[in-house]
Design an enzyme around this catalytic site. Structure first.
Site, PDB file in Angstrom:
ATOM      1  N   TRP A 155       0.842  -1.203   0.000  1.00 37.62           N
ATOM      2  CA  TRP A 155       0.000   0.000   0.000  1.00 37.62           C
ATOM      3  C   TRP A 155       0.877   1.252   0.000  1.00 37.62           C
ATOM      4  O   TRP A 155       1.619   1.495   0.956  1.00 37.62           O
ATOM      5  CB  TRP A 155      -0.922   0.002   1.227  1.00 37.62           C
ATOM      6  CG  TRP A 155      -1.922  -1.104   1.140  1.00 37.62           C
ATOM      7  CD1 TRP A 155      -3.086  -1.098   0.449  1.00 37.62           C
ATOM      8  CD2 TRP A 155      -1.825  -2.409   1.738  1.00 37.62           C
ATOM      9  NE1 TRP A 155      -3.728  -2.311   0.579  1.00 37.62           N
ATOM     10  CE2 TRP A 155      -2.976  -3.128   1.368  1.00 37.62           C
ATOM     11  CE3 TRP A 155      -0.892  -3.037   2.564  1.00 37.62           C
ATOM     12  CZ2 TRP A 155      -3.213  -4.436   1.771  1.00 37.62           C
ATOM     13  CZ3 TRP A 155      -1.123  -4.335   2.972  1.00 37.62           C
ATOM     14  CH2 TRP A 155      -2.274  -5.025   2.564  1.00 37.62           C
ATOM     15  N   HIS A 169      -7.001   1.391   3.303  1.00 37.34           N
ATOM     16  CA  HIS A 169      -8.089   0.425   3.080  1.00 37.34           C
ATOM     17  C   HIS A 169      -9.066   0.454   4.254  1.00 37.34           C
ATOM     18  O   HIS A 169      -8.714   0.920   5.347  1.00 37.34           O
ATOM     19  CB  HIS A 169      -7.547  -1.009   2.862  1.00 37.34           C
ATOM     20  CG  HIS A 169      -6.572  -1.449   3.913  1.00 37.34           C
ATOM     21  ND1 HIS A 169      -5.875  -2.630   3.844  1.00 37.34           N
ATOM     22  CD2 HIS A 169      -6.169  -0.865   5.077  1.00 37.34           C
ATOM     23  CE1 HIS A 169      -5.096  -2.760   4.887  1.00 37.34           C
ATOM     24  NE2 HIS A 169      -5.253  -1.719   5.648  1.00 37.34           N
ATOM     25  N   ARG A 195      -4.441   6.360  -1.740  1.00 39.88           N
ATOM     26  CA  ARG A 195      -3.209   5.657  -2.117  1.00 39.88           C
ATOM     27  C   ARG A 195      -2.296   6.591  -2.888  1.00 39.88           C
ATOM     28  O   ARG A 195      -2.732   7.237  -3.853  1.00 39.88           O
ATOM     29  CB  ARG A 195      -3.548   4.446  -2.978  1.00 39.88           C
ATOM     30  CG  ARG A 195      -4.597   3.559  -2.301  1.00 39.88           C
ATOM     31  CD  ARG A 195      -4.179   2.148  -2.261  1.00 39.88           C
ATOM     32  NE  ARG A 195      -5.116   1.370  -1.472  1.00 39.88           N
ATOM     33  CZ  ARG A 195      -5.360   0.095  -1.682  1.00 39.88           C
ATOM     34  NH1 ARG A 195      -4.761  -0.540  -2.671  1.00 39.88           N
ATOM     35  NH2 ARG A 195      -6.171  -0.571  -0.896  1.00 39.88           N
ATOM     36  N   GLN A 209     -13.967   1.977  -0.678  1.00 45.41           N
ATOM     37  CA  GLN A 209     -13.999   0.523  -0.462  1.00 45.41           C
ATOM     38  C   GLN A 209     -15.199   0.165   0.406  1.00 45.41           C
ATOM     39  O   GLN A 209     -15.690   0.986   1.183  1.00 45.41           O
ATOM     40  CB  GLN A 209     -12.721   0.052   0.248  1.00 45.41           C
ATOM     41  CG  GLN A 209     -11.524  -0.071  -0.677  1.00 45.41           C
ATOM     42  CD  GLN A 209     -10.363  -0.826  -0.036  1.00 45.41           C
ATOM     43  OE1 GLN A 209     -10.316  -1.036   1.177  1.00 45.41           O
ATOM     44  NE2 GLN A 209      -9.418  -1.233  -0.862  1.00 45.41           N
ATOM     45  N   VAL A 252      -5.263 -12.292   6.381  1.00 42.59           N
ATOM     46  CA  VAL A 252      -6.168 -13.424   6.089  1.00 42.59           C
ATOM     47  C   VAL A 252      -5.342 -14.669   5.795  1.00 42.59           C
ATOM     48  O   VAL A 252      -4.183 -14.587   5.362  1.00 42.59           O
ATOM     49  CB  VAL A 252      -7.099 -13.141   4.879  1.00 42.59           C
ATOM     50  CG1 VAL A 252      -8.192 -12.163   5.240  1.00 42.59           C
ATOM     51  CG2 VAL A 252      -6.319 -12.653   3.674  1.00 42.59           C
ATOM     52  N   ALA A 308     -13.380 -11.986   5.667  1.00 43.42           N
ATOM     53  CA  ALA A 308     -13.395 -10.550   5.364  1.00 43.42           C
ATOM     54  C   ALA A 308     -13.132 -10.366   3.884  1.00 43.42           C
ATOM     55  O   ALA A 308     -12.496 -11.204   3.249  1.00 43.42           O
ATOM     56  CB  ALA A 308     -12.329  -9.822   6.178  1.00 43.42           C
TER      57      ALA A 308
HETATM   58  C1  FA5 Z   1      -7.035  -4.321   0.172  1.00 44.04           C
HETATM   59  O1  FA5 Z   1      -7.186  -3.091   0.253  1.00 44.04           O
HETATM   60  C2  FA5 Z   1      -7.397  -5.229   1.304  1.00 44.04           C
HETATM   61  N1  FA5 Z   1      -7.673  -4.444   2.471  1.00 44.04           N
HETATM   62  C3  FA5 Z   1      -8.603  -6.073   0.894  1.00 44.04           C
HETATM   63  C4  FA5 Z   1      -8.895  -7.151   1.866  1.00 44.04           C
HETATM   64  C5  FA5 Z   1      -9.855  -6.958   2.835  1.00 44.04           C
HETATM   65  C6  FA5 Z   1      -8.217  -8.355   1.776  1.00 44.04           C
HETATM   66  C7  FA5 Z   1     -10.151  -7.972   3.727  1.00 44.04           C
HETATM   67  C8  FA5 Z   1      -8.490  -9.379   2.665  1.00 44.04           C
HETATM   68  C9  FA5 Z   1      -9.481  -9.175   3.642  1.00 44.04           C
HETATM   69  P1  FA5 Z   1      -6.310  -4.236  -2.316  1.00 44.04           P
HETATM   70  O2  FA5 Z   1      -5.213  -3.261  -2.139  1.00 44.04           O
HETATM   71  O3  FA5 Z   1      -6.114  -5.292  -3.302  1.00 44.04           O
HETATM   72  O4  FA5 Z   1      -6.701  -4.941  -0.991  1.00 44.04           O
HETATM   73  O5  FA5 Z   1      -7.605  -3.406  -2.678  1.00 44.04           O
HETATM   74  C10 FA5 Z   1      -8.861  -4.017  -2.698  1.00 44.04           C
HETATM   75  C11 FA5 Z   1      -9.690  -3.490  -3.870  1.00 44.04           C
HETATM   76  O6  FA5 Z   1      -9.750  -2.075  -3.832  1.00 44.04           O
HETATM   77  C12 FA5 Z   1      -9.079  -3.786  -5.233  1.00 44.04           C
HETATM   78  O7  FA5 Z   1      -9.408  -5.079  -5.652  1.00 44.04           O
HETATM   79  C13 FA5 Z   1      -9.714  -2.741  -6.081  1.00 44.04           C
HETATM   80  O8  FA5 Z   1     -11.019  -3.094  -6.432  1.00 44.04           O
HETATM   81  C14 FA5 Z   1      -9.751  -1.572  -5.143  1.00 44.04           C
HETATM   82  N2  FA5 Z   1      -8.571  -0.722  -5.343  1.00 44.04           N
HETATM   83  C15 FA5 Z   1      -7.367  -0.861  -4.817  1.00 44.04           C
HETATM   84  N3  FA5 Z   1      -6.529   0.119  -5.197  1.00 44.04           N
HETATM   85  C16 FA5 Z   1      -7.256   0.921  -6.002  1.00 44.04           C
HETATM   86  C17 FA5 Z   1      -6.994   2.145  -6.704  1.00 44.04           C
HETATM   87  N4  FA5 Z   1      -5.823   2.750  -6.646  1.00 44.04           N
HETATM   88  N5  FA5 Z   1      -7.978   2.682  -7.419  1.00 44.04           N
HETATM   89  C18 FA5 Z   1      -9.186   2.083  -7.472  1.00 44.04           C
HETATM   90  N6  FA5 Z   1      -9.512   0.969  -6.833  1.00 44.04           N
HETATM   91  C19 FA5 Z   1      -8.559   0.376  -6.102  1.00 44.04           C
END
Ligand code: FA5
Length: 340
Positions: A155, A169, A195, A209, A252, A308
Site C-alpha cells: 500500500w 483500506h 493511495r 472501499q 487473512v 473478510a
Molecule cells: C485491500 O485493500 C485489502 N484491504 C482487501 C482485503 C480486505 C483483503 C479484507 C483481505 C481481507 P487491495 O489493495 O487489493 O486490498 O484493494 C482491494 C480493492 O480495492 C481492489 O481489488 C480494487 O477493487 C480496489 N482498489 C485498490 N486500489 C485501487 C486504486 N488505486 N484505485 C481504485 N480501486 C482500487
C-alpha cells in the site's frame, strides 16, 4: 348566412384568446378583420341575398365587426401592458407553462453506495462508516503488518506530519469491530481510502472501499464465496463471470482475490486500457480472518472463525455501467454526471 356569421364569431374570439403577444395579435387582425380577411369574405355573400335578407344579415355582420374590433382593442391594451411589465423586469406570468430548472442529484458513487448498502442490509449486515485518517496500529499493526514488515509496500501510503495515516483500506476498521463483537457479527464498513500511486484507467489516488466482516462459529471459505456471489448477483442484476484466485494479505489465511470479466471490452480487446488487456478486473481482496488478527482483538480463535473482503466500489460501479476510466468520477464533468 346567419350560421356562418355565428361560426365566424366563435372561431375569431377563440383565436383571439390564444394570442400571446402583439405579433400574434397583428396576425389575428389580418386573418379576421384585414382587407382579405374572413369578415370581408363573408360580406361578399350579401350580394346574393334578396334586399330584406341583405339588410338583416348586413346588420348582423356590422355588429360582429364592431364586436371583434372592440375585442381586438381590449386584447391589444392587455398585451401592451404585459410587454411593458416584462421589459421593466416586473414580469411574472402565472399562466406560462411550468419551467423546472435542471436539478442536481447524488453522485453516481453515492447512489451506488446506497444501493449496495441496501443489498447488504437485506442480507442481514449492519453498515459502519470507516475513518479517513487513522493511526498506524489500526491501518497496519492490528492487521498483522508490524513496522518494517515488507507487506507495507503493498500500500503506497500518505502519512500526515503527526505520523497518522490517510487510510489505505477499510480493513483499518476490522480491529475495532472485532474487539466489540458479540458473534455472530455481520458488518459492512464503507469509506474513502487514499493511495499514493500513479493513476490510470482503473487506479485512483482516492477510492471507495466496502469491507465485509463476518465472525461466527464454523465459518468456511465457502461461506465467503457464497455471500460475495449473492451480493454480486443482486448488484449487477445480470450474469457476471467471477474468477477466484489465490492472493496474499497478511491479515487473512488463506487469501483470495475476486475478479469479474471486463465489461468494457468483453474480454476481447488486448489493448483495452480498463483491464490492461487481461479481460478481468480485480474487484476485491478477501480471505478467512487470520488467527493472529482474532487474538489481537481478544476473540477466542479456537471457538470463532471469520471472513473478510474489501472491494473497490469505484471499480464495481465501472463494471455495472460500462465506465471505461475511473478518473471520470472525480473530474466534475457534468456531461458525465448527468447520465446517472
Ligand atoms: C485491500 O485493500 C485489502 N484491504 C482487501 C482485503 C480486505 C483483503 C479484507 C483481505 C481481507 P487491495 O489493495 O487489493 O486490498 O484493494 C482491494 C480493492 O480495492 C481492489 O481489488 C480494487 O477493487 C480496489 N482498489 C485498490 N486500489 C485501487 C486504486 N488505486 N484505485 C481504485 N480501486 C482500487
Amino acid at each position: 348566412m346567419a350560421e356562418a356569421i355565428a361560426a365566424l364569431q366563435e372561431e375569431a374570439l377563440k383565436a383571439l384568446a390564444r394570442a400571446q403577444d402583439l405579433n400574434q395579435l397583428q396576425l389575428w387582425h389580418q386573418v379576421y378583420l384585414g382587407k382579405k380577411g374572413a369578415l370581408k369574405k363573408i360580406s361578399r355573400r350579401l350580394r346574393n341575398l334578396d334586399p330584406e335578407q341583405r339588410r338583416e344579415q348586413g346588420i348582423k355582420l356590422n355588429n360582429l365587426k364592431q364586436k371583434l374590433e372592440q375585442a381586438y382593442e381590449k386584447k391589444e391594451a392587455e398585451l401592451k401592458k404585459r410587454e411593458k411589465r416584462r421589459a421593466s423586469g416586473e414580469w411574472f406570468d402565472l399562466t406560462a407553462p411550468g419551467y423546472w430548472p435542471r436539478q442536481g442529484h447524488l453522485h453516481p458513487l453515492t447512489q451506488m453506495r446506497q444501493y449496495a448498502e441496501d443489498i447488504f442490509l437485506r442480507m442481514g449486515f449492519e453498515i459502519h462508516e470507516a475513518r479517513e485518517v487513522d493511526d498506524d496500529f489500526h491501518n497496519f499493526g492490528a492487521l498483522n503488518i508490524p513496522p518494517q514488515h515488507p507487506a507495507r509496500d503493498l500500500w503506497d501510503t500518505f502519512w500526515t506530519e503527526q505520523g497518522l495515516v490517510l487510510v489505505t483500506h477499510t480493513s483499518s476498521m476490522q480491529h475495532r469491530l472485532l474487539k466489540q463483537a458479540q458473534p455472530p457479527l455481520r458488518a459492512v464498513i464503507v469509506g474513502r481510502c487514499f493511495r499514493h500511486e500513479a493513476t490510470d484507467a482503473r487506479h485512483e489516488h482516492t477510492l471507495y472501499q466496502m469491507e465485509g466482516l463476518y465472525l461466527d462459529k464454523k465459518v468456511t471459505l465457502t461461506d465467503l464465496i457464497g455471500t460475495f456471489k449473492t451480493f454480486l448477483q443482486e448488484f449487477f442484476q445480470r450474469p457476471v463471470q467471477l474468477k477466484i484466485q489465490p492472493s496474499y494479505f497478511p491479515f487473512v489465511e488463506p487469501g483470495i482475490e475476486f475478479l469479474v470479466d471486463c465489461a468494457i471490452c468483453g474480454q476481447k480487446d488486448k489493448s483495452c486500457r480498463t483491464c490492461g488487456g487481461k479481460g478481468w478486473i480485480e474487484l476485491a481482496g478477501a480471505g478467512l480472518i487470520h488467527p493472529q488478527v482474532l487474538t489481537q482483538a481478544g476473540v477466542d480463535r479456537e471457538k470463532y472463525q471469520g471472513f473478510a473482503w474489501g472491494f473497490g466500489l469505484d471499480r464495481l460501479v465501472m463494471m455495472k455501467y460500462g465506465i471505461e476510466d475511473i478518473r471520470h468520477f472525480h473530474r466534475g464533468d457534468l456531461a458525465f454526471l448527468h447520465q446517472f
